[in-house]
Design an enzyme around this catalytic site. Structure first.
Site, PDB file in Angstrom:
ATOM      1  N   ASP A  62      -5.764 120.678 -29.379  1.00 57.55           N
ATOM      2  CA  ASP A  62      -4.967 119.396 -29.827  1.00 57.55           C
ATOM      3  C   ASP A  62      -3.485 119.928 -30.536  1.00 57.55           C
ATOM      4  O   ASP A  62      -3.816 120.386 -31.499  1.00 57.55           O
ATOM      5  CB  ASP A  62      -5.877 118.509 -30.752  1.00 57.55           C
ATOM      6  N   THR A  95       0.876 114.834 -28.363  1.00 57.68           N
ATOM      7  CA  THR A  95       1.753 115.686 -29.417  1.00 57.68           C
ATOM      8  C   THR A  95       2.063 117.069 -28.713  1.00 57.68           C
ATOM      9  O   THR A  95       3.165 117.535 -29.038  1.00 57.68           O
ATOM     10  CB  THR A  95       0.795 115.938 -30.823  1.00 57.68           C
ATOM     11  N   THR A  96       1.132 117.394 -27.904  1.00 56.66           N
ATOM     12  CA  THR A  96       1.793 118.790 -27.302  1.00 56.66           C
ATOM     13  C   THR A  96       3.168 118.478 -26.526  1.00 56.66           C
ATOM     14  O   THR A  96       4.028 119.278 -26.390  1.00 56.66           O
ATOM     15  CB  THR A  96       0.512 119.406 -26.460  1.00 56.66           C
TER      16      THR A  96
HETATM   17  N1  ATP Z   1      -6.410 115.778 -13.743  1.00 60.43           N
HETATM   18  C1  ATP Z   1      -4.953 116.046 -13.951  1.00 60.43           C
HETATM   19  N2  ATP Z   1      -3.956 116.310 -13.454  1.00 60.43           N
HETATM   20  C2  ATP Z   1      -2.954 117.015 -13.756  1.00 60.43           C
HETATM   21  N3  ATP Z   1      -2.287 116.601 -15.119  1.00 60.43           N
HETATM   22  C3  ATP Z   1      -3.260 116.051 -15.901  1.00 60.43           C
HETATM   23  C4  ATP Z   1      -4.599 115.636 -15.674  1.00 60.43           C
HETATM   24  N4  ATP Z   1      -5.382 115.125 -16.583  1.00 60.43           N
HETATM   25  C5  ATP Z   1      -4.198 115.084 -17.661  1.00 60.43           C
HETATM   26  N5  ATP Z   1      -3.006 115.794 -17.258  1.00 60.43           N
HETATM   27  C6  ATP Z   1      -1.834 115.890 -17.791  1.00 60.43           C
HETATM   28  O1  ATP Z   1      -1.946 116.543 -18.942  1.00 60.43           O
HETATM   29  C7  ATP Z   1      -0.998 116.174 -19.936  1.00 60.43           C
HETATM   30  C8  ATP Z   1      -1.624 115.887 -21.140  1.00 60.43           C
HETATM   31  O2  ATP Z   1      -2.061 117.217 -21.761  1.00 60.43           O
HETATM   32  P1  ATP Z   1      -2.718 117.431 -23.326  1.00 60.43           P
HETATM   33  O3  ATP Z   1      -3.585 116.478 -23.525  1.00 60.43           O
HETATM   34  O4  ATP Z   1      -3.125 118.824 -23.365  1.00 60.43           O
HETATM   35  O5  ATP Z   1      -1.574 117.289 -24.162  1.00 60.43           O
HETATM   36  P2  ATP Z   1      -0.875 116.143 -25.100  1.00 60.43           P
HETATM   37  O6  ATP Z   1      -1.359 114.713 -24.710  1.00 60.43           O
HETATM   38  O7  ATP Z   1       0.657 116.192 -24.861  1.00 60.43           O
HETATM   39  O8  ATP Z   1      -0.942 116.663 -26.450  1.00 60.43           O
HETATM   40  P3  ATP Z   1      -2.331 116.626 -27.181  1.00 60.43           P
HETATM   41  O9  ATP Z   1      -3.520 115.825 -26.501  1.00 60.43           O
HETATM   42  O10 ATP Z   1      -2.766 117.686 -27.848  1.00 60.43           O
HETATM   43  O11 ATP Z   1      -1.923 115.712 -28.366  1.00 60.43           O
HETATM   44  C9  ATP Z   1      -0.283 114.965 -19.480  1.00 60.43           C
HETATM   45  O12 ATP Z   1       0.965 115.206 -19.057  1.00 60.43           O
HETATM   46  C10 ATP Z   1      -1.379 114.387 -18.431  1.00 60.43           C
HETATM   47  O13 ATP Z   1      -0.504 113.708 -17.658  1.00 60.43           O
END
Ligand code: ATP
Ligand code: MG
Length: 552
Positions: A62, A95-96
């Site tokens: 996260d 957030t990332t």
């Molecule tokens: N099955 C999938 N294939 C491709 N991309 C995906 C898939 N599932 C989620 N994502 C992508 O992953 C990203 C989110 O990643 P992640 O949750 O690690 O980071 P975040 O939401 O930006 O930050 P955090 O969750 O740490 O607050 C989004 O761009 C989402 O569209």
């Protein structure tokens, strides 16, 4: 005033970095932060293990948690961390993404600065681009039927992926959607309002995440204070108490000198009487169950047991606050002034296996999501993932706009911003284009983290979008460019709007600075053998980047 002499207004210890050096310093600090979290992006992103000064370990994916736990001591880096915090508060997820985009914006801004483009032009261009991006997001977003539970489950799954929920994500997504449904009401305009206050998350170590459950009502993870007490109570009058059932201590230190045994007996009798009175008050109120936030004296425990009252001591404050809603009680902080009205009503049942009480209200106003996992670290990360997903589903239910994930939205936005750039005159145009490039960091990093070639992926994605496939994204599991909306990779539009806006604002904040005046030493890693002076400042950041590099 004297003329011709420079006036010295700063103390000797202070340090000052100006113009280009200040920009370099700030940009490298911000980028170091962004790079620290990039490798966690997406379902195939890796986790980080953070060890604090007390030696306690957090393993997480996260973004905001990583940045908060990292012991960062740099003013610019802290501005970027604020981006993550704002994103967490406003959207709960992404957030990332927000931090990574902010870092990329600054990286691209650095190139523009190299070309002698003035910071104000870049700031203006970034601002225009972020405004335009918000409009485009709204245009691209799909309005959904907020009662479409399957779609809501997909948003939950998308946000949870990569956060230790992999195996059980379907089960968890189901619970999350159901939990949100239970705490959603329609307001007078027919809009959905989600009240997360009525939703409580409890964690239990021991079983697997697949055995997580949604319960109506609340939980008290404590034992009865006395073995002879009832273990459960149906249709119970419940007292929530924020006062110790103990002998009251005087405010001043007193010393009681006892000269004969009679006196001692009297003294003890008085204490006993005080406890007896407290228990009588509770019994007279008609309470069958007491959840006490403070302590309960041994003797009082005995009296309570004799009265057939189930009592629990040292219950968590947050649990009591939640139970207020569940059983319709008010927390009593002074027994003497308590009335029957303060009591709540409900069923209290004991789960002997988990050693906790379930408390269900008449028409339960609250639900509890009981998360299980094999170890503390697993449960903690599970909780963070579930918290993100709850926010995402709550937002989707109240906002109703969703987007295709897996980089689809970012590539589409980038394309549209490049078109928009043509209408922007002057050097701002270059900044708008740089903004578009920065957004494409998301698919590039998603691909890179999944072990795919990020350039090839981006080329394929751009081609698909040029052909009008708005929802073409990267499925990191198959490695293919496909319609990610169809594939169920769905994100709330609001979170993306927030990420883009706060990334742009943070970048602009950093770019506006041309002078850093610090009361102390600017470098962060004092132990490092770095060069002094202004040039040493970015070196200090290098030290930070290096430190984090060691952590990854
Ligand atoms: N099955 C999938 N294939 C491709 N991309 C995906 C898939 N599932 C989620 N994502 C992508 O992953 C990203 C989110 O990643 P992640 O949750 O690690 O980071 P975040 O939401 O930006 O930050 P955090 O969750 O740490 O607050 C989004 O761009 C989402 O569209
Ligand atoms: Mg996420």
């Amino acid at each position: 005033m004297q003329q011709g002499q420079p006036m010295i207004v700063m103390s000797e210890d202070s340090q000052r970095v100006k113009d280009k050096d200040a920009q370099d310093y700030n940009i490298s600090a911000a980028r170091a932060v962004a790079e620290a979290v990039q490798s966690t992006l997406g379902p195939k992103g890796m986790d980080k293990m953070l060890v604090d000064s007390m030696g306690s370990v957090t393993i997480t994916n996260d973004g905001v948690t990583i940045l908060k736990e990292m012991d960062i001591d740099n003013p610019t880096a802290e501005m970027i961390i604020e981006v993550a915090e704002t994103q967490e508060d406003e959207a709960g997820d992404g957030t990332t993404t927000a931090v990574a985009i902010a870092g990329e914006l600054l990286k691209n801004a650095e190139d523009l600065l190299e070309q002698d483009i003035h910071p104000t032009a870049i700031i203006k261009g970034f601002h225009l681009a972020s405004e335009q991006a918000r409009e485009e997001i709204d245009d691209i977003a799909t309005d959904i039927d907020t009662s479409d539970e399957e779609l809501l489950r997909k948003t939950a799954e998308t946000s949870m992926t990569g956060k230790g929920t992999e195996v059980n994500k379907e089960h968890l997504a189901q619970l999350i959607v159901e939990a949100i449904r239970q705490v959603t009401v329609e307001d007078e305009n027919g809009d959905n309002v989600v009240d997360l206050e009525f939703l409580n998350i409890e964690t239990q170590t021991g079983r697997s995440a697949g055995e997580s459950d949604l319960l109506e009502g609340g939980i008290v993870d404590k034992d009865p204070v006395h073995d002879n007490m009832p273990r459960s109570a149906d249709d119970a009058d419940i007292l929530l108490l924020d006062e110790a059932i103990e002998v009251e201590e005087t405010d001043v230190d007193t010393e009681v000198s006892v000269t004969d045994p009679d006196q001692l007996q009297k003294f003890l009798d008085r204490e006993e009487k005080q406890l007896r009175e407290k228990v009588d008050t509770i019994a007279d109120l008609g309470a069958d169950v007491v959840f006490c936030q403070k302590g309960i004296d041994d003797l009082a425990q005995h009296y309570l047991a004799k009265e057939g009252i189930l009592a629990v001591r040292r219950a968590k404050k947050s649990d009591l606050e939640f139970l207020q809603e569940v059983v319709g009680a008010s927390i009593v902080s002074d027994l003497e002034s308590a009335t029957e009205e303060d009591l709540g009503f409900g069923d209290v049942t004991r789960d002997e296996e988990d050693e906790l009480f379930y408390v269900e209200g008449e028409d339960a106003h609250g639900v509890t999501l009981l998360l299980r996992g094999s170890t503390d670290h697993v449960v903690d990360e599970l909780e963070r993932g579930v918290n993100d997903a709850l926010d995402v589903v709550a937002q989707t239910v109240s906002d109703g706009r969703v987007l295709a994930g897996g980089g689809a939205i970012e590539v589409e936005l980038a394309g549209r911003l490049r078109d928009y750039a043509d209408s922007v005159s002057g050097r701002e145009q270059l900044a708008v284009e740089a903004f578009a490039d920065s957004l494409e960091l998301v698919p590039r990093v998603l691909a890179g983290n999944a072990g795919l070639d990020s350039i090839d992926t981006l080329v394929d994605l751009r081609a698909a979008h040029d052909d009008g496939d708005i929802t073409a994204g990267l499925n990191v599991f198959s490695g293919d460019v496909e319609d990610t909306f169809e594939a169920g990779v769905v994100e709330p539009a609001h979170a993306k709007e927030q990420a883009v806006t706060s990334a742009a604002e943070a970048a602009n904040l950093v770019l506006k600075i041309d002078d850093i005046i610090s009361a102390g030493d600017l470098s962060t890693d004092k132990g490092d053998d770095e060069e002094g002076g202004p040039g040493g400042a970015p070196g200090g950041m290098g030290g930070m980047g290096g430190g984090m590099g060691g952590m990854m």
